[in-house]
Every structure is written in C-alpha cells, then in structure tokens.
Design an enzyme around this catalytic site. Structure first.
Site, short mmCIF file in Angstrom:
data_model
loop_
_atom_site.label_atom_id
_atom_site.label_comp_id
_atom_site.label_asym_id
_atom_site.label_seq_id
_atom_site.Cartn_x
_atom_site.Cartn_y
_atom_site.Cartn_z
N TYR A 134 58.41 96.07 117.78
CA TYR A 134 59.30 97.19 117.43
C TYR A 134 60.41 96.61 116.56
CZ TYR A 134 62.22 101.38 118.35
OH TYR A 134 62.97 102.53 118.24
N LYS A 162 55.77 98.96 115.27
CA LYS A 162 56.48 100.23 115.11
C LYS A 162 57.58 99.96 114.09
CE LYS A 162 59.31 103.74 117.42
NZ LYS A 162 59.95 104.18 118.67
#
Length: 294
Positions: A134, A162
């Site tokens: 992330y 992400k």
C-alpha cells in the site's frame, strides 16, 4: 510458483461499532450484502476499516465474521514502522482465514528506498501468503518509488500494489514497466476510470460501498471494449467520490450505510469523528435522489 494477484473491484470494508464495541451483527449484514454483488474481494481492518483502532482480538473477530459470511477472498490490512513487529503480526495471524495481506509503507519514520526494499523483502520472507503493498505517501510521509517497487515485484510473495502515490507520471510508468503478474490496483477513487484506461487491474475503492454495481460496470465495459459506455457511466458516477471524501473517511461512508440500514450506527473511534451537520444534509439529499440504472 507465483502467488495469485488480486484484480477487479475490491472493497476496503468499514468496521461497524456500537457503544464503543465491535458491532458484529452489522458486520455480518454488511458482508452478506456485498458478497451478493460484483465485488472481487474484501480488505479488512485497513484504513477505511479503522484498523489502527482495533486491538488484536477485534481484528481477529472481524476476519472470523467476514469469513463465516462469504466466500470472497479476504485480505488483512497491516501497518506499522517496526519491521520486526510486523513480522510477528504476520506469524500471529498465520492461521487466520485470509488470502493475503495489504501492508502500508512504514509511516512517520520516512526510511530510504533501500530501507523500504529491505522492509518489504523481510516481510515477504516471513510469510507464505501474498502481500499487496500500500503506497500512500500523503499518509505515511514516504513514497515507494518505481525503481524500488520493481525490485520488490521480483519477490514471489509480493504480488502487487494499491497505488495512491498521487503522481500521475509515476503511476503511468509503473503500469508500463511492471512485470507480468504484478497487479496494480488504484486506491484513488476519483481516478478509477483514468487508471483503468491506462491498464490498471482494478481498484480498492472505499466509495464502492455505495453504487457498487456502477463502479464494477465501468471496468466491465472497458474490458468489453465499450470505452464510450464506460466514460458515460463514469461521468454519471464521478461526483460520488468527491462527496464521500468531503470530510475524513470513513465518516461519510458510515453515515450513508447507517441511513440506508446496512449498519446500526455511524459510530467511529477517536480521533475520527462523525460528519458535520452540513455534510449529513448533503449526504441525505443524495441518498434520497432517484438513481439511474447502470
């Protein structure tokens, strides 16, 4: 053998609370609702799920309840700035019924690119499950650049990212240069259509708690070659992320889900607070507005 990488529309599920405690009844209802829709997987106990306010037992209950209510793949959100502690968290949760882990870049300490590579490599070595990185520098204070990202993509347990880097050029070049099998999912709700047209594999979108089918339909239309239809659908939907992020997330989303009966309370845990009266009125107006079919 490479581990499977997540693709499609993933939902970073909110965590419902009531009277200070985890609201398992609302959580069960919520998971059942999204399990019947066009969602490819759920992210649990991450940023939108207020994961940093959950203790270990509560996070375990969130996973257990979700796993009991659906067969969707589940990813567990983890974050922290101590590589050793995160490795212990991976070991502690090894028996939990999750398919993989979403791990944010270390926050506050702002390590070098080499430090980031070593951090994620150590974590990937500590688990047999896939890791989704992330990258969200406006929360963590550090940006994982593409050179380091591509080095990490060589690890068989690191299956994708992400992407919330907030740098259009960096995102485009990552999509251009990534190796086969390395998944890029946008986490910028307002850039969903743009990311898909540049080759992103999908999105992890908090806004998809609302109008879930409409978000999924945009990707479906692009995959079917209907770019004009996808663009028209996105134009009709594109104001929604702006509304749902008008104040700190997930407060607006929780208000919406509460008003529509999916959760019993819009409660958040400090330091997060509920929406203002003005935004509540805007959300209520939008909730009551007739919706066009996808």
């Amino acid at each position: 053998m490479p581990l499977p990488a997540p693709t499609g529309l993933w939902l970073p599920l909110i965590t419902p609370f009531r009277d200070g405690a985890l609201d398992e009844a609302s959580l069960s209802r919520l998971v059942r609702h999204y399990a019947t829709g066009p969602v490819d997987g759920l992210i649990l106990a991450a940023t939108t799920g207020e994961g940093m306010t959950l203790d270990a037992d509560e996070a375990g209950r969130v996973v257990a309840v979700a796993a009991a209510e659906c067969s969707l793949p589940l990813y567990l959100g983890l974050s922290g700035s101590d590589t050793r502690k995160l490795a212990k968290d991976l070991a502690r949760t090894a028996a939990w019924p999750v398919a993989g882990t979403l791990i944010a870049c270390p926050y506050y300490v702002r390590p070098s690119q080499e430090g980031l590579v070593r951090h994620f490599s150590a974590l990937a070595d500590a688990t047999d499950r896939p890791i989704l990185i992330y990258n969200i520098p406006y929360r963590t204070g550090v940006n994982l650049g593409n050179e380091a990202m591509l080095r990490l993509a060589e690890h068989p347990n690191i299956v994708g990212v992400k992407d919330c880097c907030a740098d259009a050029r960096q995102s485009f070049e990552l999509l251009r240069d990534r190796p086969p099998g390395f998944s890029v999912l946008t986490g910028e709700d307002s850039l969903f259509y743009t990311a898909l047209t540049q080759g992103a594999d999908g999105g992890i979108l908090a806004s998809a708690h609302v109008e879930t089918a409409s978000f999924a339909a945009i990707r479906d239309r692009l995959l079917a070659g209907d770019q004009p239809g996808a663009l028209a659908a996105w134009r009709a939907l594109s104001d929604l992320p702006q509304l749902l992020f008008a104040e700190p997330s997930p407060a607006p989303i929780k208000h919406w889900l509460w008003r529509t009966g999916l959760i019993d309370s819009p409660e958040l845990r400090l330091p997060m607070t509920g929406v203002s009266d003005a935004l509540a009125a805007r959300l209520d107006r939008e909730i009551s507005r007739p919706k066009a079919c996808s």
